[in-house]
Design a protein around this motif. Structure first.
Motif, PDB file in Angstrom:
ATOM      1  N   MET A 262       0.843  -1.205   0.000  1.00 42.88           N
ATOM      2  CA  MET A 262       0.000   0.000   0.000  1.00 42.88           C
ATOM      3  C   MET A 262       0.877   1.254   0.000  1.00 42.88           C
ATOM      4  O   MET A 262       2.062   1.194   0.313  1.00 42.88           O
ATOM      5  CB  MET A 262      -0.901   0.015   1.230  1.00 42.88           C
ATOM      6  N   SER A 266      -2.703   5.326   2.594  1.00 38.13           N
ATOM      7  CA  SER A 266      -3.502   4.215   3.130  1.00 38.13           C
ATOM      8  C   SER A 266      -2.993   3.841   4.515  1.00 38.13           C
ATOM      9  O   SER A 266      -3.782   3.590   5.446  1.00 38.13           O
ATOM     10  CB  SER A 266      -3.402   2.975   2.220  1.00 38.13           C
ATOM     11  N   ILE A 292      -6.077   0.728   0.786  1.00 39.09           N
ATOM     12  CA  ILE A 292      -5.854  -0.668   1.174  1.00 39.09           C
ATOM     13  C   ILE A 292      -5.966  -0.742   2.700  1.00 39.09           C
ATOM     14  O   ILE A 292      -5.330   0.050   3.394  1.00 39.09           O
ATOM     15  CB  ILE A 292      -4.444  -1.135   0.736  1.00 39.09           C
TER      16      ILE A 292
ATOM     17  N   GLU B 120      -3.355   0.228  -5.307  1.00 41.86           N
ATOM     18  CA  GLU B 120      -4.467   1.141  -5.043  1.00 41.86           C
ATOM     19  C   GLU B 120      -5.123   1.574  -6.363  1.00 41.86           C
ATOM     20  O   GLU B 120      -6.358   1.680  -6.454  1.00 41.86           O
ATOM     21  CB  GLU B 120      -3.958   2.350  -4.249  1.00 41.86           C
TER      22      GLU B 120
END
Lengths: 312, 312, 312, 312
Positions: A262, A266, A292, B120
């Motif tokens: 990620m 995130s 995420i 993402e």
């Protein structure tokens, strides 16, 4: 209510709790506001970047600002972000949040659209000010907007009355100081609010002359930031620095997310929400799509940061 | 209607004519669409960057897509941009434009929000695809989005069925070729549309294997771009190059705006609209706020570019 | 001589005076060193960015470091920049400046060559440390190098003994603090020097825990920066801030150059040298090629900044 | 010898073979030059970025250029990079390589030093031209230099006679075309060489009007690039494209290095040298410090790329 001139103290950018299916969790939002007010904060900033404003639909934004204004009930000023790409779209948000009762609006320079010339940025803020029934605060966040608001543009707009304040999240303390000193040197700017969003150097920003702070981490530990602010104003700068350093260590939680899995955002927003969840403030640590989620192990590491800071 | 698989030819990003008070000028938009269809284009892309999508309110976006779909009446595929910061907000636009009848949606990676990790970005497009009733086309525009869509992410999403095409406005022909060749080498990607938005090297993109082109300047000279496309497909590459070079000279109009007074985008979009105004296609050359308008002298210089290209 | 562990106080990056035909002006350089020492500085940093190191030939660099070492005669530590693209080229400079008697070397991460992975940067510094007979100080200058040195890389290299200090000119006080606190928390790093190059926020950097400062503007007003440092250490923080703000106003001289005619660096270095010339310290305000010289009117404006700060 | 006006065909940037202890491996360099000449190349460019010029000491650069000039013996033009931060340092390299017999020098805009204003860049090249006994070619490499050479600056310098050519490694084909067409439209620029360094789109660059190409991958497969050039000039564009695509697949070798362990440049230059080693051209695949070496498994993957392209 009128916002103070200048606005001072700690004004957290309020996280937006979500349900497991990513709707605004209104009861959790109310509890989070209570948690912040019990911590002694001096205002609330909803719909900022830490609030995941970029992920909220217009309907969700409306729920957030209405919930906050009603729940606060005038006990504190409520600032609302009006984050969108350009003037016409921002103006729609200005209408929405002020109808809901926001006491001030917080707007970035245009983004996505490439209108980054100082004359274009100034035109943007002048148009916002001309239409907004409440004061307009400029939001400088180059990491998201990809331009830096020039100090002289801010000062000129302040002198015109188009801007009531600045929230500076650029991390550039020298440029921040240029605004602080510029405000002090121009008597007509008295009352203009210079706020820092740099949660790791708030002691330094206050020493330079910041009026107040807008720290994302204050969601997790509002009392800590309020204590830092008080220690600074009482002149006990060594204790203020120690408190800031404790908060810096706590901020380390933003790195719990695996960078192979990620991005940093995130991880950081996931950690803030996990901390609020672990502290029992919100019901669900979910972040908005397409972020995420943290793994259980990563959430556990957030808990260790809380424990290390004496918050669990 | 179903969009062709792949979509080929010239698919202009349709400018959004505005009235002097910055409302969508519906009659002018209809005339612009007629002008493009008379030029022989193969599809229309409304609500892209050249359409000033970043400046249009949701209500205005709705007017644009409804006007276009109705006016085109199924004679050409209509693609609609769903440009916004993150998945939940983009999904609201997907609902709006598909209810209005758009045949495909065109979406960038997230921006402003810092969710730029490949995982993402992939999650973002998968969620869009899961909810969209029409095909999703990825829009690669690093100048606005501040990330570049990686070729392998695009190809993997195409293989999953999450993406139906790519509009590449990155200017990076080597990366574009990686997608073109990747599509050709993977039989399951047959029908995936690889479109270039680089209006100055469309001859080169076609030679590399592009299916089609989305050139902003085609608003001004649709017949020119259609001719370029035909010359390429007829194998007369020298004439195709000459036509492209004529269009490159015409594109020089984007620099008419004084850089001391405005940014490049105010200048470029102002020039396109001034050209459409001077050619009698639209009623008013206004651009959206906070762009700086061209001066009369600057508009006059646009006229000289039109004259030089034989368009006045 | 051994450099102190840590190095503290004011260590100016010494300008390199040039003759009208752009040779090193040795008598002026000696006078500049006298001027700095009379101002009370605690060390000298030759061949840094403010010294125009990027413009000096190897022969000129040699003249500078030999002149400085001889003229200082051990009264102060002399640090020397070894600025070049990669390890093998930097090692040649290490040999040259240490043979001339430099007490420490100051090295950036690689630039131009794209070796920006943390493992590549660490390898670079380890190789420098293995060959250098004197301590190695890392120089973090993202504006020139286009990478930021990560705090954990610096701390790990410090723990290995590969780095003796950091000169941070990134302007990022939060990242600077991470190094300061990291050093304090790891006893084995005792003696590591954390120096700021951010001349506009030295009061803040000292409050955060900096050991010392490397301010370019100290060429013009060494006594001012020494006073600021003393005021800080005496605990008179209000006076320290006032002195810093006086220096910030003086720093305004860097903007005298017409941005239509030259870049910011020509303007800033031209202003520093014009100020030294107007104060009678150096014989000629010439900057190195291809910088654009200030006009007489621009030099006159430098004089006004000096007058405003009480330096003329 | 005089370089052709314009210079055409394939002019590889010659890798610099190193011994295990990172000295220039002269016998391997001679064999590499033989390998390139047997491949039919039209000139040689030593001391470019692919040559690891940024890593070579001045002494090593001297060995490279002397070896190349002597070994070529006038059979082909030899261009030499004079890569350094600013004008005075570049001029030292100009003297060194021209005394060694280079037929032209190739210079970037200044880097590290922030002299990026068009007037500063123009001044830089004018000073180089005034002192250089051989033609000066501008080298546009924004990935390393962090500025893009503007087309109009190049064309104006060409018109003045300050520049004899351009090596464009920006990847921006639209900007490249602006130079190509600008040269064609100005008769006084006849003979100016417009060369592309974009090894993955050389077919497209030639179609746009490039005079020649400077592909790093031509070290590995010079015959392939020469074939591509010939196919283009014979008008067999389909075969030219197929050859280019074969070379693009071969170029995939640049990704063999583990991104967790090294940056892209260590991987790419490591792969080129591993390929030359596996093909038996050079004795040792070592790259310069502080690049991270490829592992045996990564080298094995390079071999698979060679096999796939029919080169093993």
């Amino acid at each position: 209510m009128m916002i103070p001139t200048p606005l001072t103290g700690v004004v957290p950018p309020v996280c937006t709790p979500l349900t497991p299916d990513r709707e605004v969790d209104v009861p959790s939002l109310r509890r989070l506001i209570d948690h912040l007010m019990e911590g002694g904060v001096h205002g609330l900033f909803v719909l900022g970047s830490t609030s995941e404003v970029a992920y909220l639909t217009n309907r969700q934004r409306q729920v957030v600002v209405e919930t906050a204004v009603r729940h606060v009930g005038g006990r504190l000023p409520v600032l609302a972000g009006v984050i969108d790409m350009t003037t016409p779209r921002v103006l729609d948000h200005v209408r929405a949040v002020t109808e809901a009762g926001a006491d001030a609006v917080v707007a970035t320079a245009p983004f996505y659209a490439r209108v980054t010339h100082p004359a274009e940025i100034a035109r943007h803020y002048r148009l916002l000010a001309a239409s907004s029934p409440v004061p307009v605060v400029a939001y400088d966040l180059p990491a998201s907007v990809h331009t830096k608001l020039p100090a002289e543009v801010i000062l000129d707009l302040a002198a015109e009355g188009a801007l009531a304040g600045l929230k500076d999240s650029s991390g550039d303390l020298a440029a921040f100081r240029e605004v602080v000193v510029g405000v002090r040197n121009r008597p007509e700017l008295k009352g203009f609010s210079v706020l820092t969003g740099s949660e790791l150097i708030i002691d330094a920003a206050l020493a330079v002359g910041a009026d107040g702070a807008v720290p994302g981490l204050a969601n997790v530990d509002p009392a800590g930031y309020v204590r830092l602010d008080r220690l600074h104003h009482s002149g006990d700068l060594d204790s203020a620095r120690a408190e800031q350093e404790r908060l810096c260590a706590l901020f380390g939680m933003v790195t719990v997310g695996d960078p192979g899995r990620m991005g940093g955002s995130s991880s950081a927003l996931g950690a803030f929400k996990a901390a609020l969840y672990l502290r029992g403030v919100i019901d669900c640590p979910a972040t908005a799509e397409p972020q995420i989620p943290l793994s259980p192990e990563e959430v556990e590491r957030v808990g260790k940061f809380l424990a290390g800071a004496g918050l669990l």
